[in-house]
Design an enzyme around this catalytic site. Sequence first.
Site, PDB file in Angstrom:
ATOM      1  CB  ALA A   1      -0.926   0.003   1.210  1.00  0.00           C
TER       2      ALA A   1
ATOM      3  CE  LYS B   1      -7.287  10.275  -8.635  1.00  0.00           C
ATOM      4  NZ  LYS B   1      -8.351   9.539  -7.911  1.00  0.00           N
TER       5      LYS B   1
ATOM      6  CE  LYS C   1      -0.896   2.625  -6.991  1.00  0.00           C
ATOM      7  NZ  LYS C   1      -0.199   1.994  -5.828  1.00  0.00           N
TER       8      LYS C   1
END
Length: 615
Positions: free
Chosen positions: A367, A413, A425
């Site tokens: 994370a 996104k 990402k």
Amino acid sequence: MKKRVLSGLLMMMDAAMINIAVVIAFYIRFDGAFSGRFAGQYIPIYTDNLLTFTLIKIALFYAFGMYQNLWKYASIEAVFQIMIAAFVANTGVVSYMVLTQQGHLPRSIYLLMFILDMLLVGGIRFSYRATRGLREHGFIRRKNCKRVMIVGAGTAGAVVIKELKIHDNLNYKPVAVIDDDESKLGSKINGVPVLGDRYHIKKVAEMKQVDEIIIAIPSGFRQELKEIVEECSKTKCKLKILPGIGELIDGKVSMKKARDVEIEDLLGRDAINIDLEEISEYLHNQVVLITGGGGSIGSELCRQIATFNPKKLLILDNYENNAYDIQNELRRKYPELNLEVLIASVRERDRIEEIFGQYLPEVIFHAAAHKHVPLMEANPQEAIKNNIFGTKNVAECADQFGAKRFVLISTDKAVNPTNIMGATKRVAEMLIQSIDLTSKTEFVAVRFGNVLGSNGSVIPLFKRQIAEGGPVTVTHPEVTRYFMTIPEAVQLVIQAGSMASGGEIFVLDMGEPVKIIDLARNLIRLSGMEPDVDMDIKVVGLRPGEKLYEELLMDEEGLESTKHDKIFVGKPFFTDLKFLERELDILSDLLLLRDQEEVKEYMVKIVPTYHRETS
């Protein structure tokens, strides 16, 4: 101390009533002729034993709990208690007179004393209850009390009304009940009238001058609650909502537990069902590593995973304050948890290798990431170092040291990104998909939208702007986003991890997209103000890299359902690890040049779906 004083005062009042009862009994028995021949022979007997009579009765009243009860709650049971106590007390007086042979009083006097004791002693207690009843029904008004509307005429609503009437310290006066059941219209719930359904809330609130609305439907569905909250938000009343029905069953409902209505109550989604057995199989007795464990998602992962009794829980974070907070919370709630906090940056390959070599984590939730779109647009090198090369370090170590499962926390996104954060990402997703092909470790990504209340999210910003008097700023009136609460998102992330077979991108059902400007309006209403009247909303324009709409899936990925109705899976389509490694080597060299535009331009080559123009 206060209770002792009140008990003492009540004893003195009872002593007075006991003797007044004797005087009245004599008056009735002798037709008021106290100085007559018949009365004259009995009065000295009474006066000689006045103190003894009083002490006997007070002692027996005390034995029957007459000074322990809270008489403001006096009910029919209290009537029987007073009757029995009066009977036993007068029997005690008669027994005393017989045993001591001090003479006797007429039997009618004893009977009258019993009846009058009940009336006078009981009257003191019930006069207070009667006064409260008059006040509850509006005959005696309390100063500055809040006028309350109850939504829900069921068991919970009845309990709330009763509690509001009983507890003076809450300073509430229930004046109206709302319920969608037409058969209840015109009836009364604990003396409060049912005046309409949910669509009459605004009208009734104005008519009854309501200050506060309490939603008492703890067993209601989220969609129903959402609609009711929206109707309540059309008023300027403060909103509260009752806890769940479980507390009602346990008799624990209390207005002190009622909470303010939050924006989460407007999402309109019912509780998520998760397969605890399936989750437990891959987390129980495992060494679990959570990178970014002090952040919004990471810390919630820690909380939920701690309940599955891992062999060891490793919290890795670069920011010590957040890690310290979640460490203290977990040690307080789970003292038996084998917990270790590691301060480290995922960028530092040597440190990550050291951690993997020492602890050999079996399940990794990754994370750790930079996520703020405008900040990353201004600092693209930092986004690339953290989100791409940091992910590369952790994923390669997971493969090298034989971890069983690696779960990447991704974002909507990453789909057709228009900003550097989304592009990084997407590269992270490509990395884990390509590494998965040759690794024994199962690599998966879980993609979802915005989470309410996370660090830097729009909700805390809006709340702060409202607290400061406004204006509330939105970037564009048509900006739309998917939202989910942090616990909801994490539950689904953990569930998706249990389904992994390798290479998938799991997509969470985020519900219906929400316009940011609607969120702003609802938050303003929940704060008791009217948007554009009491609080301005200012449109400030899209920020660099910001989309009007977010997507959750790319065209190439396809979409298949899973056994969980809120988790879908996109099939892997990027598998060229050699190409990716070659391109990342070039990107790493470009970072040294510190040319932001060149770095962004090269990201388009790696992620063809990355469109730098704001759409």
